[in-house]
Design a protein around this motif. Structure first.
Motif, PDB file in Angstrom:
ATOM      1  N   THR A 209      -6.529   2.309  27.583  1.00 12.72           N
ATOM      2  CA  THR A 209      -5.141   1.842  27.458  1.00 12.72           C
ATOM      3  C   THR A 209      -4.938   0.616  28.347  1.00 12.72           C
ATOM      4  OG1 THR A 209      -4.066   2.963  29.331  1.00 12.72           O
ATOM      5  CG2 THR A 209      -4.492   4.289  27.364  1.00 12.72           C
ATOM      6  N   GLY A 210      -3.737   0.053  28.264  1.00 10.02           N
ATOM      7  CA  GLY A 210      -3.336  -1.010  29.174  1.00 10.02           C
ATOM      8  C   GLY A 210      -2.340  -0.531  30.202  1.00 10.02           C
ATOM      9  N   MET A 211      -2.314   0.774  30.472  1.00  9.33           N
ATOM     10  CA  MET A 211      -1.288   1.353  31.326  1.00  9.33           C
ATOM     11  C   MET A 211      -1.692   1.395  32.792  1.00  9.33           C
ATOM     12  SD  MET A 211       0.176   4.559  29.066  1.00  9.33           S
ATOM     13  CE  MET A 211      -1.262   5.561  29.416  1.00  9.33           C
ATOM     14  N   ILE A 212      -0.796   0.936  33.653  1.00 10.16           N
ATOM     15  CA  ILE A 212      -0.907   1.134  35.098  1.00 10.16           C
ATOM     16  C   ILE A 212      -0.009   2.305  35.471  1.00 10.16           C
ATOM     17  CG2 ILE A 212      -0.508   0.146  37.379  1.00 10.16           C
ATOM     18  CD1 ILE A 212      -0.804  -2.628  36.093  1.00 10.16           C
ATOM     19  N   ILE A 213      -0.585   3.300  36.130  1.00  8.68           N
ATOM     20  CA  ILE A 213       0.189   4.457  36.588  1.00  8.68           C
ATOM     21  C   ILE A 213       0.283   4.436  38.108  1.00  8.68           C
ATOM     22  CG2 ILE A 213       0.020   6.961  36.935  1.00  8.68           C
ATOM     23  CD1 ILE A 213      -0.704   7.276  34.064  1.00  8.68           C
ATOM     24  N   THR A 214       1.488   4.629  38.611  1.00  9.77           N
ATOM     25  CA  THR A 214       1.699   4.855  40.037  1.00  9.77           C
ATOM     26  C   THR A 214       2.311   6.236  40.200  1.00  9.77           C
ATOM     27  OG1 THR A 214       3.923   3.890  40.024  1.00  9.77           O
ATOM     28  CG2 THR A 214       2.090   2.410  40.467  1.00  9.77           C
ATOM     29  N   ALA A 215       1.865   6.960  41.217  1.00 10.30           N
ATOM     30  CA  ALA A 215       2.402   8.309  41.429  1.00 10.30           C
ATOM     31  C   ALA A 215       2.326   8.665  42.908  1.00 10.30           C
ATOM     32  CB  ALA A 215       1.649   9.340  40.587  1.00 10.30           C
ATOM     33  N   ASP A 216       3.369   9.340  43.396  1.00 10.68           N
ATOM     34  CA  ASP A 216       3.458   9.756  44.787  1.00 10.68           C
ATOM     35  C   ASP A 216       3.222  11.253  44.895  1.00 10.68           C
ATOM     36  OD1 ASP A 216       4.179   7.134  45.513  1.00 10.68           O
ATOM     37  OD2 ASP A 216       6.282   7.554  45.013  1.00 10.68           O
ATOM     38  N   LYS A 217       2.443  11.653  45.902  1.00  4.70           N
ATOM     39  CA  LYS A 217       2.099  13.066  46.062  1.00  4.70           C
ATOM     40  C   LYS A 217       3.328  13.901  46.403  1.00  4.70           C
ATOM     41  CE  LYS A 217      -1.305  16.161  48.134  1.00  4.70           C
ATOM     42  NZ  LYS A 217      -2.530  16.262  48.968  1.00  4.70           N
ATOM     43  N   THR A 218       3.399  15.070  45.780  1.00  6.71           N
ATOM     44  CA  THR A 218       4.511  15.988  45.992  1.00  6.71           C
ATOM     45  C   THR A 218       4.060  17.194  46.816  1.00  6.71           C
ATOM     46  OG1 THR A 218       4.002  16.908  43.803  1.00  6.71           O
ATOM     47  CG2 THR A 218       5.781  15.304  43.936  1.00  6.71           C
ATOM     48  N   ASP A 219       5.009  17.970  47.269  1.00  6.53           N
ATOM     49  CA  ASP A 219       4.706  19.091  48.170  1.00  6.53           C
ATOM     50  C   ASP A 219       3.826  20.154  47.529  1.00  6.53           C
ATOM     51  OD1 ASP A 219       6.194  17.878  50.135  1.00  6.53           O
ATOM     52  OD2 ASP A 219       8.008  19.070  49.776  1.00  6.53           O
ATOM     53  N   ASP A 220       3.846  20.253  46.198  1.00 10.44           N
ATOM     54  CA  ASP A 220       3.045  21.272  45.519  1.00 10.44           C
ATOM     55  C   ASP A 220       1.605  20.833  45.277  1.00 10.44           C
ATOM     56  OD1 ASP A 220       3.329  19.403  43.539  1.00 10.44           O
ATOM     57  OD2 ASP A 220       4.181  20.775  42.050  1.00 10.44           O
ATOM     58  N   GLY A 221       1.227  19.638  45.768  1.00 12.30           N
ATOM     59  CA  GLY A 221      -0.125  19.139  45.594  1.00 12.30           C
ATOM     60  C   GLY A 221      -0.322  18.287  44.366  1.00 12.30           C
ATOM     61  N   GLY A 222       0.716  18.140  43.548  1.00  9.47           N
ATOM     62  CA  GLY A 222       0.671  17.236  42.404  1.00  9.47           C
ATOM     63  C   GLY A 222       1.220  15.869  42.779  1.00  9.47           C
ATOM     64  N   ALA A 223       1.711  15.139  41.800  1.00 11.55           N
ATOM     65  CA  ALA A 223       2.274  13.817  42.061  1.00 11.55           C
ATOM     66  C   ALA A 223       3.237  13.458  40.934  1.00 11.55           C
ATOM     67  CB  ALA A 223       1.175  12.758  42.162  1.00 11.55           C
ATOM     68  N   VAL A 224       4.217  12.635  41.241  1.00 10.76           N
ATOM     69  CA  VAL A 224       5.162  12.148  40.234  1.00 10.76           C
ATOM     70  C   VAL A 224       5.267  10.635  40.358  1.00 10.76           C
ATOM     71  CG1 VAL A 224       6.480  14.278  40.094  1.00 10.76           C
ATOM     72  CG2 VAL A 224       7.155  12.526  41.751  1.00 10.76           C
ATOM     73  N   GLY A 225       5.490   9.987  39.214  1.00 11.36           N
ATOM     74  CA  GLY A 225       5.604   8.532  39.222  1.00 11.36           C
ATOM     75  C   GLY A 225       5.972   8.021  37.855  1.00 11.36           C
ATOM     76  N   GLN A 226       5.362   6.905  37.475  1.00  6.86           N
ATOM     77  CA  GLN A 226       5.718   6.294  36.203  1.00  6.86           C
ATOM     78  C   GLN A 226       4.600   5.416  35.682  1.00  6.86           C
ATOM     79  OE1 GLN A 226       9.183   3.892  37.032  1.00  6.86           O
ATOM     80  NE2 GLN A 226       7.978   2.195  37.817  1.00  6.86           N
ATOM     81  N   VAL A 227       4.704   5.107  34.386  1.00  6.50           N
ATOM     82  CA  VAL A 227       3.886   4.054  33.793  1.00  6.50           C
ATOM     83  C   VAL A 227       4.614   2.744  34.057  1.00  6.50           C
ATOM     84  CG1 VAL A 227       2.857   3.128  31.695  1.00  6.50           C
ATOM     85  CG2 VAL A 227       3.042   5.604  31.988  1.00  6.50           C
ATOM     86  N   GLU A 228       3.979   1.859  34.809  1.00  7.28           N
ATOM     87  CA  GLU A 228       4.625   0.597  35.166  1.00  7.28           C
ATOM     88  C   GLU A 228       4.799  -0.300  33.933  1.00  7.28           C
ATOM     89  OE1 GLU A 228       5.905  -0.039  38.009  1.00  7.28           O
ATOM     90  OE2 GLU A 228       5.047   1.578  39.213  1.00  7.28           O
ATOM     91  N   TRP A 229       5.711  -1.238  34.038  1.00  8.56           N
ATOM     92  CA  TRP A 229       5.935  -2.168  32.938  1.00  8.56           C
ATOM     93  C   TRP A 229       4.855  -3.240  32.874  1.00  8.56           C
ATOM     94  CZ3 TRP A 229       9.135  -1.059  29.106  1.00  8.56           C
ATOM     95  CH2 TRP A 229      10.139  -0.118  29.337  1.00  8.56           C
ATOM     96  N   ASP A 230       4.081  -3.388  33.950  1.00 11.50           N
ATOM     97  CA  ASP A 230       2.927  -4.285  33.933  1.00 11.50           C
ATOM     98  C   ASP A 230       1.862  -3.758  32.984  1.00 11.50           C
ATOM     99  OD1 ASP A 230       4.117  -5.845  35.794  1.00 11.50           O
ATOM    100  OD2 ASP A 230       2.777  -5.329  37.449  1.00 11.50           O
ATOM    101  N   ARG A 231       0.942  -4.649  32.593  1.00  6.36           N
ATOM    102  CA  ARG A 231      -0.185  -4.266  31.759  1.00  6.36           C
ATOM    103  C   ARG A 231      -1.480  -4.660  32.446  1.00  6.36           C
ATOM    104  NH1 ARG A 231       4.840  -3.681  29.709  1.00  6.36           N
ATOM    105  NH2 ARG A 231       4.960  -3.570  27.435  1.00  6.36           N
ATOM    106  N   ALA A 232      -2.486  -3.810  32.321  1.00  4.12           N
ATOM    107  CA  ALA A 232      -3.815  -4.136  32.842  1.00  4.12           C
ATOM    108  C   ALA A 232      -4.818  -3.199  32.195  1.00  4.12           C
ATOM    109  CB  ALA A 232      -3.868  -3.988  34.358  1.00  4.12           C
ATOM    110  N   ALA A 233      -6.032  -3.702  32.011  1.00  3.65           N
ATOM    111  CA  ALA A 233      -7.116  -2.869  31.478  1.00  3.65           C
ATOM    112  C   ALA A 233      -8.352  -3.115  32.329  1.00  3.65           C
ATOM    113  CB  ALA A 233      -7.390  -3.203  30.017  1.00  3.65           C
ATOM    114  N   PHE A 234      -8.950  -2.050  32.819  1.00  6.26           N
ATOM    115  CA  PHE A 234     -10.146  -2.139  33.654  1.00  6.26           C
ATOM    116  C   PHE A 234     -11.303  -1.413  32.996  1.00  6.26           C
ATOM    117  CE2 PHE A 234      -6.964  -2.970  36.958  1.00  6.26           C
ATOM    118  CZ  PHE A 234      -7.579  -3.980  37.678  1.00  6.26           C
ATOM    119  N   MET A 235     -12.505  -1.734  33.459  1.00  7.46           N
ATOM    120  CA  MET A 235     -13.675  -0.987  33.030  1.00  7.46           C
ATOM    121  C   MET A 235     -13.503   0.479  33.400  1.00  7.46           C
ATOM    122  SD  MET A 235     -16.501  -3.627  34.539  1.00  7.46           S
ATOM    123  CE  MET A 235     -16.155  -5.392  34.444  1.00  7.46           C
ATOM    124  N   ALA A 236     -14.051   1.346  32.559  1.00  9.45           N
ATOM    125  CA  ALA A 236     -13.953   2.784  32.816  1.00  9.45           C
ATOM    126  C   ALA A 236     -14.958   3.202  33.883  1.00  9.45           C
ATOM    127  CB  ALA A 236     -14.219   3.555  31.532  1.00  9.45           C
TER     128      ALA A 236
END
Length: 376
Positions: A209-236
């Motif tokens: 995909t071209g999606m950049i994801i940012t997420a902040d760690k939560t107290d339960d050990g997971g994370a919440v954030g968003q798909v940014e409006w920027d686009r980028a694609a990197f090697m897997a």
């Protein structure tokens, strides 16, 4: 060699003078990290040797573009003069500086945070060292050769961050306030959540995909954030010296094959991977599709899609004309694509960018926007 003038020009092109990233951009000798690179030529990937043409070297090293340092298992540093690699997928590069800085900005890097970053050429690591200091930076790569080369070059310019050979999808060598990955992943590794400190942030792209994801760690050990409006694609991410062969042979098999089903498409042929929203949406709901696209005389366009389950599609047509579509296998891939394009035309947008992200402690990520939901 007056590389400083070139570096200052690059910094001015990428950020404003008052930015905290201006001085790192203006003071990192990028040419040290990319003395040789691969460039597309008539015969395939052709070697470019910086010291053999210092003027061209300075122009390339201090341009805001990615420089490809490795194709398949072939690192430019180790190639014979005049070498050509006829084919192969990129496996490492020095990412364009504006994108590196963009990811660091998404990470909200503040003074005294500890950051894990992926190594590549080592250029992005040096930028981070000059912003934070060496002791706050850990740089990892799955490839021992890349880590060795980058470590040597970082040492040569007086930088000594912690470096390690590490599969970033597995256990990480410490705990961090930020994880910034310039390789794409799917899913988000659960090990990242284990290594993030409370309130820490991860920044990554999603494979295919071209999606950049940012997420902040939560107290339960997971994370919440968003798909940014920027686009980028990197090697897997990869685990070996090269990527698996993929579906290249399948493209040749179906290049001109008559489909099990032949129809007239609703929309003109497009290069799916150059249409960020459509490509990302398709990859989220129907992962694993590989694409090819050609444009010939008279603006005749052809697009191919293949999947490892045996599904395939080929669409061909001139410019804005409705294409002839051939499809085969268990699924109708072009029909999947057209449903997404119809949603885009009907609603004026797709929900994938700007979506909220919830990452469970095991790495399963759920995207949501309005009534739309999808799981990675």
């Amino acid at each position: 060699m007056d590389w400083e003038t070139h570096a200052r020009r690059l910094a001015a092109d990428v950020v404003r003078p008052e930015s905290r990233w201006y001085e790192p951009l203006a003071s990192v000798p990028r040419h040290v990290f990319v003395p040789r690179w691969w460039a597309r030529g008539a015969q395939g990937w052709e070697l470019r040797d910086g010291p053999a043409d210092t003027e061209a070297w300075m122009r390339a090293a201090y341009s805001n573009r990615s420089l490809l340092t490795r194709v398949g298992p072939h690192h430019a540093d180790d190639a014979e003069p005049g070498a050509v690699v006829g084919s192969g997928l990129p496996t490492s590069s020095s990412t364009l500086p504006s994108l590196v800085i963009g990811l660091y900005r998404h990470a909200v890097i503040t003074d005294n945070v500890d950051v894990l970053v992926t190594t590549g050429s080592g250029y992005g690591t040096d930028l981070l060292c000059r912003r934070l200091g060496d002791k706050h930076v850990t740089s990892v790569d799955v490839d021992p050769g890349l880590v060795e080369k980058a470590s040597d070059r970082l040492g040569a310019v007086g930088r000594h961050p912690h470096t390690a050979v590490c599969d970033i999808t597995g256990p990480l060598p410490g705990e961090y306030d930020r994880i910034v990955s310039t390789v794409s992943v799917r899913p988000v590794p659960a090990s990242w959540l284990c290594a993030l400190r409370p309130g820490g942030r991860l920044v990554t792209t999603i494979t295919g995909t071209g999606m950049i994801i940012t997420a902040d760690k939560t107290d339960d050990g997971g994370a919440v954030g968003q798909v940014e409006w920027d686009r980028a694609a990197f090697m897997a991410t990869r685990t070996g010296a090269d990527y698996p062969a993929g579906l290249a042979d399948r493209f040749e098999e179906i290049r001109d094959r008559e489909g099990d089903e032949v129809t007239t498409g609703r929309y003109p042929v497009l290069d799916v991977q150059e249409t960020w929203d459509v490509w990302s949406m398709l990859s989220v709901i129907a992962p694993g599709i590989e694409h090819r696209f050609e444009e010939g005389p008279g603006r005749r366009r052809t697009a191919w899609m293949v999947h490892s389950d045996g599904s395939w599609a080929r669409a061909a047509g001139r410019w804005t004309d409705a294409p002839t579509v051939h499809q085969g296998g268990p699924r109708r891939l072009w029909a999947e694509l057209e449903r997404i394009r119809n949603r885009l035309n009907t609603e004026g947008g797709l929900p994938v960018y700007g979506a909220r992200v919830r990452i469970d402690p095991d790495g399963v990520a759920t995207l949501s926007r309005g009534e739309w939901k999808a799981t990675l």
